[in-house]
Design a protein around this motif. Structure first.
Motif, PDB file in Angstrom:
ATOM      1  N   ARG A 225      17.316  24.269   3.890  1.00 51.93           N
ATOM      2  CA  ARG A 225      17.213  25.778   4.015  1.00 51.93           C
ATOM      3  C   ARG A 225      18.373  26.199   3.092  1.00 51.93           C
ATOM      4  NH1 ARG A 225      14.558  27.709   8.212  1.00 51.93           N
ATOM      5  NH2 ARG A 225      14.034  26.293  10.203  1.00 51.93           N
ATOM      6  N   PHE A 226      18.488  27.691   2.762  1.00 50.66           N
ATOM      7  CA  PHE A 226      19.690  27.895   1.927  1.00 50.66           C
ATOM      8  C   PHE A 226      19.884  29.300   2.291  1.00 50.66           C
ATOM      9  CE2 PHE A 226      15.859  27.812  -0.826  1.00 50.66           C
ATOM     10  CZ  PHE A 226      16.013  29.062  -1.154  1.00 50.66           C
ATOM     11  N   VAL A 227      21.400  29.915   2.326  1.00 53.26           N
ATOM     12  CA  VAL A 227      21.568  31.343   2.347  1.00 53.26           C
ATOM     13  C   VAL A 227      23.088  31.499   1.447  1.00 53.26           C
ATOM     14  CG1 VAL A 227      20.854  32.329   4.285  1.00 53.26           C
ATOM     15  CG2 VAL A 227      22.864  30.838   4.450  1.00 53.26           C
ATOM     16  N   THR A 228      23.267  32.528   0.792  1.00 48.79           N
ATOM     17  CA  THR A 228      22.550  33.548   0.659  1.00 48.79           C
ATOM     18  C   THR A 228      21.861  33.694  -0.966  1.00 48.79           C
ATOM     19  OG1 THR A 228      23.769  34.780   2.211  1.00 48.79           O
ATOM     20  CG2 THR A 228      22.648  36.215   0.558  1.00 48.79           C
ATOM     21  N   SER A 229      20.733  34.143  -0.850  1.00 47.63           N
ATOM     22  CA  SER A 229      20.158  34.389  -2.376  1.00 47.63           C
ATOM     23  C   SER A 229      20.572  35.863  -3.030  1.00 47.63           C
ATOM     24  CB  SER A 229      18.685  34.346  -2.176  1.00 47.63           C
ATOM     25  OG  SER A 229      18.309  33.062  -1.993  1.00 47.63           O
ATOM     26  N   HIS A 230      20.668  35.823  -3.903  1.00 51.38           N
ATOM     27  CA  HIS A 230      20.844  37.208  -4.676  1.00 51.38           C
ATOM     28  C   HIS A 230      19.598  37.702  -5.383  1.00 51.38           C
ATOM     29  CE1 HIS A 230      22.412  40.543  -6.717  1.00 51.38           C
ATOM     30  NE2 HIS A 230      23.749  40.343  -6.080  1.00 51.38           N
ATOM     31  N   PRO A 231      19.277  38.837  -5.145  1.00 51.04           N
ATOM     32  CA  PRO A 231      17.820  39.340  -6.066  1.00 51.04           C
ATOM     33  C   PRO A 231      17.928  39.284  -7.591  1.00 51.04           C
ATOM     34  CG  PRO A 231      18.300  40.787  -4.076  1.00 51.04           C
ATOM     35  CD  PRO A 231      19.457  39.882  -4.202  1.00 51.04           C
ATOM     36  N   LYS A 232      19.188  39.452  -7.949  1.00 54.31           N
ATOM     37  CA  LYS A 232      19.380  39.645  -9.732  1.00 54.31           C
ATOM     38  C   LYS A 232      19.275  38.037 -10.107  1.00 54.31           C
ATOM     39  CE  LYS A 232      24.247  39.564 -10.108  1.00 54.31           C
ATOM     40  NZ  LYS A 232      24.607  38.269 -10.497  1.00 54.31           N
ATOM     41  N   ASP A 233      19.372  36.906  -9.349  1.00 58.85           N
ATOM     42  CA  ASP A 233      19.541  35.830  -9.810  1.00 58.85           C
ATOM     43  C   ASP A 233      18.595  34.664  -9.464  1.00 58.85           C
ATOM     44  OD1 ASP A 233      22.005  36.169 -11.068  1.00 58.85           O
ATOM     45  OD2 ASP A 233      23.206  35.916  -9.287  1.00 58.85           O
ATOM     46  N   TYR A 276      13.425  44.346  -7.054  1.00 53.06           N
ATOM     47  CA  TYR A 276      13.189  43.913  -5.556  1.00 53.06           C
ATOM     48  C   TYR A 276      11.758  43.684  -5.071  1.00 53.06           C
ATOM     49  CZ  TYR A 276      14.695  42.466  -1.015  1.00 53.06           C
ATOM     50  OH  TYR A 276      15.004  41.707   0.117  1.00 53.06           O
ATOM     51  N   TYR A 277      11.007  44.615  -5.339  1.00 52.49           N
ATOM     52  CA  TYR A 277       9.724  44.460  -4.609  1.00 52.49           C
ATOM     53  C   TYR A 277       8.796  43.417  -5.250  1.00 52.49           C
ATOM     54  CZ  TYR A 277       5.270  45.978  -2.753  1.00 52.49           C
ATOM     55  OH  TYR A 277       4.059  45.920  -2.020  1.00 52.49           O
ATOM     56  N   ASP A 278       9.055  43.169  -6.778  1.00 49.73           N
ATOM     57  CA  ASP A 278       8.125  42.367  -7.540  1.00 49.73           C
ATOM     58  C   ASP A 278       8.600  41.031  -7.171  1.00 49.73           C
ATOM     59  OD1 ASP A 278       7.012  44.174  -8.999  1.00 49.73           O
ATOM     60  OD2 ASP A 278       8.109  44.095 -10.606  1.00 49.73           O
ATOM     61  N   LEU A 279      10.007  40.750  -6.814  1.00 54.21           N
ATOM     62  CA  LEU A 279      10.463  39.547  -6.348  1.00 54.21           C
ATOM     63  C   LEU A 279       9.725  39.074  -4.908  1.00 54.21           C
ATOM     64  CD1 LEU A 279      14.099  39.264  -6.682  1.00 54.21           C
ATOM     65  CD2 LEU A 279      12.455  37.756  -7.651  1.00 54.21           C
ATOM     66  N   ILE A 280       9.675  40.076  -4.068  1.00 53.91           N
ATOM     67  CA  ILE A 280       8.803  39.769  -2.744  1.00 53.91           C
ATOM     68  C   ILE A 280       7.300  39.388  -3.052  1.00 53.91           C
ATOM     69  CG2 ILE A 280       8.134  40.697  -0.508  1.00 53.91           C
ATOM     70  CD1 ILE A 280      11.170  40.604  -0.914  1.00 53.91           C
ATOM     71  N   THR A 281       6.805  40.216  -3.887  1.00 51.59           N
ATOM     72  CA  THR A 281       5.532  39.819  -4.211  1.00 51.59           C
ATOM     73  C   THR A 281       5.152  38.434  -4.845  1.00 51.59           C
ATOM     74  OG1 THR A 281       5.217  42.214  -4.680  1.00 51.59           O
ATOM     75  CG2 THR A 281       3.453  40.658  -5.644  1.00 51.59           C
ATOM     76  N   ARG A 282       6.176  38.072  -5.694  1.00 52.88           N
ATOM     77  CA  ARG A 282       5.956  36.786  -6.343  1.00 52.88           C
ATOM     78  C   ARG A 282       6.321  35.506  -5.120  1.00 52.88           C
ATOM     79  NH1 ARG A 282       9.988  37.063 -11.320  1.00 52.88           N
ATOM     80  NH2 ARG A 282      10.303  39.002 -11.078  1.00 52.88           N
ATOM     81  N   LEU A 283       7.302  36.000  -4.431  1.00 53.79           N
ATOM     82  CA  LEU A 283       7.443  35.120  -3.170  1.00 53.79           C
ATOM     83  C   LEU A 283       6.242  34.871  -2.282  1.00 53.79           C
ATOM     84  CD1 LEU A 283      11.169  36.019  -2.535  1.00 53.79           C
ATOM     85  CD2 LEU A 283      10.534  33.834  -2.792  1.00 53.79           C
ATOM     86  N   ARG A 284       5.861  36.142  -2.195  1.00 52.56           N
ATOM     87  CA  ARG A 284       4.494  36.031  -1.272  1.00 52.56           C
ATOM     88  C   ARG A 284       3.401  35.414  -1.767  1.00 52.56           C
ATOM     89  NH1 ARG A 284       5.627  41.552   2.001  1.00 52.56           N
ATOM     90  NH2 ARG A 284       6.357  40.449   3.882  1.00 52.56           N
ATOM     91  N   THR A 285       3.195  35.465  -3.017  1.00 50.56           N
ATOM     92  CA  THR A 285       2.197  34.807  -3.731  1.00 50.56           C
ATOM     93  C   THR A 285       2.403  33.252  -3.919  1.00 50.56           C
ATOM     94  OG1 THR A 285       2.056  36.689  -5.108  1.00 50.56           O
ATOM     95  CG2 THR A 285       0.775  34.996  -6.032  1.00 50.56           C
TER      96      THR A 285
END
Ligand code: 5AD
Ligand code: SF4
Length: 428
Positions: A225-233, A276-285
């Motif tokens: 596992r890993f923390v913390t991720s930054h949405p911009k990177d 941010y929303y696009d990232l979530i979509t890509r992660l879920r896909t």
């Protein structure tokens, strides 16, 4: 000396305390079984919000009576608050004997051993410090932290971290690989890599995705596992790496902070709500069923009712498994603390309560939607309530309890979710 370390704040502080413990043991000191038995108390502190600082100051003041009974007792303050306040901590008349900033832990044992050290506060920052070669003494027997980088260069406008933890620096990949291998030899099967912004890891020509791919080959390891991720990177390459590597767990902690573009801009976050929303979509896909957790910060200076609503709306759209919700706390020296349109405390509190209430509903729904599913639990301990039950975590970072015996501790158990609260899966 018998020492006791009391830790506040984030996982980075937990990892630092484990390292401080190793340093003290190496110098011949022994961990005390409890605080009453200690000759040295080390408070590892957090500065991220004022409340965190007040709590520690209260705790230290409480220890005054102990010093009256035992004048030989020594108190050391380390961590972010030590870095931020330095010598001032010793002027509070609360009995602090030593102060060590986050880059000065390697002096600790030597200074403590000296009856008349030249100085008792050490807070110089060292942007190269990565504590090379120090293996942590981990408290948990099954899940371990491994620090991959220290510091932060992002300067989000509300955040004290870049000021107290200094510039971003990555540990050599070879050291990290070695430390994870060594942890697996000690029996650790679940490793969490730590850094303020792990996505910008860069060392020996290796980025974070390549580091993960390499660690994924360490066979005795079950979970990474890993923390913390930054949405911009958070890159597509990293998302693909998460999808490809069997040991990387189906969970990401991705602090959103706000759902409003103007607030995000003024926070200096380097992304907008669409990104941010696009990232979530890509992660879920890429990783179906991935669990998503986040940090939400409300009451940032100038945040209008409408902007706050945008945050709630994005939370509703995304449906996080869990969110750590905070009300903005002005931190001296940061850009946002200078803003003249601070939100009144009552309004900040009111907004915080609304985010917590909303998230509790979503979390309950998320956890209950697991009922009927089969999950893999890494059993870590007996459950808090009974010795007839054991508890552990699922791959997607949910706490699970199930009936079981001590011989299951340290092993993976397949279980069926039969019930859930907003925080625990009840399994059979
Ligand atoms: N006030 C409140 N919360 C803060 N955080 C960081 N700085 C502050 C502050 N000044 C929160 C952010 C961050 C988390 C670790 O703490 O949400 O992601
Ligand atoms: Fe603070 Fe932003 Fe760095 Fe996180 S990324 S530690 S919120 S400055």
């Amino acid at each position: 000396m018998r020492f006791f370390v009391e830790t506040y704040g984030c996982q980075m502080n937990v990892a630092d305390s484990e390292m401080v413990t190793s340093m003290l043991i190496q110098a011949g000191h022994t961990p005390a079984t409890n605080i009453d038995d200690a000759q040295l108390i080390v408070f590892n502190t957090c500065s991220v919000r004022e409340h965190a600082e007040q709590r520690v100051l209260g705790r230290i003041a409480n220890e005054k009576h102990r010093k009256q009974q035992n004048p030989d007792l020594k108190i050391a303050v380390v961590g972010c608050m030590a870095q931020r306040m330095g010598k001032r901590l010793m002027e509070l008349e609360s009995g602090v004997d030593f102060v060590f900033g986050v880059d000065q832990y390697d002096k600790l044992a030597e200074i403590l051993a000296n009856d008349s050290p030249i100085q008792n506060h050490w807070t110089e920052m060292d942007n190269e410090q990565v504590y090379h070669g120090i293996l942590p003494t981990r408290l948990n027997r099954h899940c371990g932290f491994v620090t991959v980088m220290r510091g932060c260069d992002n300067f989000c406008s509300y955040c004290i971290v870049p000021y107290v933890r200094g510039r971003e620096r990555s540990r050599p990949a070879s050291d990290i690989v070695k430390e994870v291998e060594e942890a697996t030899l000690e029996g650790f099967r679940d490793i969490t890599l730590l850094g303020q912004n792990v996505n910008s890891y860069q060392n020996e020509g290796m980025d974070f995705a390549s580091l993960l791919r390499e660690l994924n080959q360490i066979d005795p390891l079950w979970r990474l596992r890993f923390v913390t991720s930054h949405p911009k990177d958070l890159s597509d390459n990293l998302i693909q790496t998460m999808a490809d590597c069997d040991k990387i767990c189906e969970h990401i902690h991705l602090p959103m902070q706000s759902g409003d573009d103007d607030v995000l801009f003024r926070m200096n976050r380097g992304y907008g709500s669409r990104h941010y929303y696009d990232l979530i979509t890509r992660l879920r896909t890429a990783i179906p069923d991935i669990a998503l957790t986040t940090d939400v910060l409300v009451g940032f200076p100038g945040e209008t009712e409408r902007q706050f609503e945008n945050t709630l709306e994005l939370m509703r759209q995304i449906q996080f498994d869990y969110a750590f919700c905070f009300k903005y706390s002005p931190r001296e020296g940061t850009a946002a603390a200078k803003s003249t349109d601070q939100i009144p405390e009552e309004l900040r509190l009111e907004r915080l309560q609304k985010t917590i209430d909303l998230q509790r509903e979503i979390t309950l729904h998320k956890f209950r939607s697991q009922i009927g599913k089969r999950v893999e639990v890494y059993v870590e301990d007996f459950s808090r309530k009974s010795h007839e039950q054991v508890s552990g975590k699922t791959r997607d970072f949910k706490i699970a309890v199930l009936s079981g015996t001590s011989d299951q501790i340290g092993s993976l158990v397949e279980a069926k979710v039969i019930d859930a609260t907003a925080g625990t899966l009840i399994c059979l």
